[in-house]
Enzyme design. Structure first.
Site, PDB file in Angstrom:
ATOM      1  N   PHE A  27     -12.509 -25.051 -15.320  1.00 46.66           N
ATOM      2  CA  PHE A  27     -13.462 -24.386 -16.232  1.00 46.66           C
ATOM      3  C   PHE A  27     -14.804 -25.099 -16.119  1.00 46.66           C
ATOM      4  O   PHE A  27     -14.870 -26.324 -16.250  1.00 46.66           O
ATOM      5  CB  PHE A  27     -12.976 -24.436 -17.691  1.00 46.66           C
ATOM      6  CG  PHE A  27     -13.890 -23.698 -18.633  1.00 46.66           C
ATOM      7  CD1 PHE A  27     -13.738 -22.335 -18.863  1.00 46.66           C
ATOM      8  CD2 PHE A  27     -14.941 -24.353 -19.267  1.00 46.66           C
ATOM      9  CE1 PHE A  27     -14.604 -21.642 -19.714  1.00 46.66           C
ATOM     10  CE2 PHE A  27     -15.810 -23.665 -20.122  1.00 46.66           C
ATOM     11  CZ  PHE A  27     -15.632 -22.307 -20.346  1.00 46.66           C
ATOM     12  N   ASP A  78     -17.564 -32.449 -12.549  1.00 49.04           N
ATOM     13  CA  ASP A  78     -17.892 -31.918 -13.869  1.00 49.04           C
ATOM     14  C   ASP A  78     -17.236 -32.835 -14.904  1.00 49.04           C
ATOM     15  O   ASP A  78     -16.023 -32.771 -15.117  1.00 49.04           O
ATOM     16  CB  ASP A  78     -17.369 -30.478 -13.966  1.00 49.04           C
ATOM     17  CG  ASP A  78     -17.611 -29.859 -15.329  1.00 49.04           C
ATOM     18  OD1 ASP A  78     -17.868 -30.606 -16.289  1.00 49.04           O
ATOM     19  OD2 ASP A  78     -17.524 -28.623 -15.435  1.00 49.04           O
ATOM     20  N   LYS A  92     -21.869 -32.148 -23.658  1.00 48.34           N
ATOM     21  CA  LYS A  92     -21.057 -32.380 -24.861  1.00 48.34           C
ATOM     22  C   LYS A  92     -21.518 -33.589 -25.689  1.00 48.34           C
ATOM     23  O   LYS A  92     -22.462 -33.467 -26.444  1.00 48.34           O
ATOM     24  CB  LYS A  92     -19.589 -32.464 -24.479  1.00 48.34           C
ATOM     25  CG  LYS A  92     -19.054 -31.089 -23.986  1.00 48.34           C
ATOM     26  CD  LYS A  92     -17.608 -30.891 -24.320  1.00 48.34           C
ATOM     27  CE  LYS A  92     -16.964 -29.703 -23.625  1.00 48.34           C
ATOM     28  NZ  LYS A  92     -16.909 -28.513 -24.452  1.00 48.34           N
TER      29      LYS A  92
HETATM   30  C1  PLP Z   1     -15.383 -29.074 -18.015  1.00 49.56           C
HETATM   31  C2  PLP Z   1     -16.402 -28.194 -18.671  1.00 49.56           C
HETATM   32  N1  PLP Z   1     -17.462 -27.782 -17.978  1.00 49.56           N
HETATM   33  C3  PLP Z   1     -18.413 -26.998 -18.532  1.00 49.56           C
HETATM   34  C4  PLP Z   1     -18.335 -26.584 -19.848  1.00 49.56           C
HETATM   35  C5  PLP Z   1     -19.407 -25.719 -20.436  1.00 49.56           C
HETATM   36  O1  PLP Z   1     -20.138 -26.431 -21.379  1.00 49.56           O
HETATM   37  P1  PLP Z   1     -21.065 -25.668 -22.441  1.00 49.56           P
HETATM   38  O2  PLP Z   1     -20.166 -24.952 -23.378  1.00 49.56           O
HETATM   39  O3  PLP Z   1     -21.871 -26.753 -23.085  1.00 49.56           O
HETATM   40  O4  PLP Z   1     -21.940 -24.731 -21.668  1.00 49.56           O
HETATM   41  C6  PLP Z   1     -17.233 -26.993 -20.609  1.00 49.56           C
HETATM   42  C7  PLP Z   1     -17.090 -26.537 -22.012  1.00 49.56           C
HETATM   43  O5  PLP Z   1     -16.047 -26.557 -22.591  1.00 49.56           O
HETATM   44  C8  PLP Z   1     -16.252 -27.821 -20.018  1.00 49.56           C
HETATM   45  O6  PLP Z   1     -15.188 -28.231 -20.699  1.00 49.56           O
END
Ligand code: PLP
Length: 383
Positions: free
Chosen positions: A130, A215, A244
């Site tokens: 994700f 990520d 985050k």
């Molecule tokens: C691993 C990962 N990447 C990207 C995102 C996307 O982040 P945002 O909701 O701040 O756009 C998330 C959100 O849960 C995530 O867990």
């Protein structure tokens, strides 16, 4: 005003709402408007690593808000410079940083940087991965349920089995600009990467001139027991995406990168709010707290304790307990929704990860007494 009625009338409809009105947070606790305390094992989906209302972050925000809130990156700023210096010191080899405002924006920038640096188009991501909900990040995301309604997405993305070196090796051709991976898959079910997998990914990408993007948006900044989850594998990626908890709860994202990212020129990419002094001051305070309070060390100790307690729950409903530090998944043999509701009824807020995994992402400052309350509630609910 009836708060629930008002939100229900005006909400986008994109969120499943719970009939609780939260008005205050402190550490790992949230309180509703009647003063009922909840233990927050969701932490705003992994944002509140430092706990809610950390006094040092609150003070930094209050102070900076009286000085300068917004400033485009064309002008220099004391807080931004200090944050750049601090954040790049955390990953030797990655000396540059692009600031933005969310996780998906950090991923979006990383994908653009990979294409720009290599002149290639394709991106390899992992099944169950994700990475966010904007069109590029969504293309890197695996689960169809987030994507189908919005196709066609960005071309050039394909997905390989996670933790499988052979399929990664076969997929990374000379058409590939970047490989994007989570060092611990979060939304996909809480699956840590094997160190050997990330080491192989590093070797494969280096051999073929491909950028390795990690990520760390959910797993980063102390949650897994190291500042970044990829540090368990001893590798250095080309690009690291963070968001985050970076600014202690204020919206902020960052992309860290080194020499392998090339061809970034003025105007090619940017962000109006990116690197604003308010978020920078908050992030500077948050990173200082992470160090001063040894939050990664707290995640190691409390994660080990929580994991041991969870593994001692003798319930036929549990298939597996897995995770790293304070990023923990409890996979059940059935759907978790009723169990999350039962936990909430006992004033414990937890998340799902997919249909069958309960995900715990508590603030790293959660106390042992709070952990015991979470385990007691899980014990009850899972019997
Ligand atoms: C691993 C990962 N990447 C990207 C995102 C996307 O982040 P945002 O909701 O701040 O756009 C998330 C959100 O849960 C995530 O867990």
């Amino acid at each position: 005003m009836d708060i629930i009625e008002t939100e229900n009338k005006h909400t986008s409809g994109l969120y499943t709402k719970q009939p609780i009105i939260m008005v205050r947070g402190q550490g790992a606790s949230l309180w509703d408007e009647d003063g009922v305390e909840y233990i927050d094992c969701a932490a705003g989906h992994g944002v509140a690593n430092l706990g809610h209302a950390h006094p040092k972050v609150a003070a930094a925000i209050a102070e900076q808000s009286t000085q300068l809130v917004t400033l485009f990156e064309t002008f220099y700023n004391d807080k931004r410079a200090a944050l750049m210096d601090k954040i790049t010191s955390l990953v030797p080899g990655l000396e540059r940083v692009f600031f933005c405002n969310s996780g998906t924006e950090a991923v979006e920038a990383a994908l653009k940087f990979a294409r720009l640096s290599t002149g290639r188009k394709n991106v390899i991501a992992a099944m169950r991965g994700f990475h966010g909900r904007t069109m590029g990040a969504l293309s890197a995301t695996f689960n169809k349920k987030y994507k189908e309604a919005f196709e066609p997405l960005v071309p050039g993305f394909s997905h390989v089995a996670y933790n499988n070196i052979e399929t990664l090796d076969a997929a990374v051709t000379d058409q590939v600009a970047g490989v994007i991976l989570e060092a611990v898959q979060g939304e996909g079910g809480v699956y840590p990467a094997d160190p050997a997998y990330l080491q192989a990914a590093r070797r494969i990408c280096t051999e073929r001139g491909v950028l390795l993007i990690l990520d760390e948006i959910q797993a980063g900044l102390g949650r897994t027991g190291r500042l970044f989850a990829f540090q368990h594998s001893g590798i250095t990626p080309d690009i690291v995406c963070v968001a985050k908890s970076l600014a202690g709860g204020l919206p902020m994202g960052a992309v860290l990168f080194g020499e392998s990212v090339k061809n970034l020129a003025p105007g090619l990419h940017g962000s109006t709010f990116g690197g604003n002094p308010l978020a920078c001051a908050a992030a500077l305070a948050a990173l200082t707290v992470i160090e001063d309070e040894d939050l990664p060390g707290q995640a190691v100790a409390k994660g080990a304790y929580l994991m041991e307690e969870l593994r001692s729950i003798d319930s036929p409903l549990i298939r597996e307990v897995r995770g790293l530090g304070l990023m923990i998944g409890i996979e059940l043999k059935q759907k978790v929704a009723p169990y999350l509701q039962a936990l909430q009824d006992r004033h414990i807020i937890a998340l799902n990860a997919g249909l069958t995994t309960i995900r715990l992402l508590p603030p790293l400052v959660i106390t042992h007494e709070q952990i015991d309350r979470v385990v007691a509630a899980l014990n009850e609910v899972l019997h």
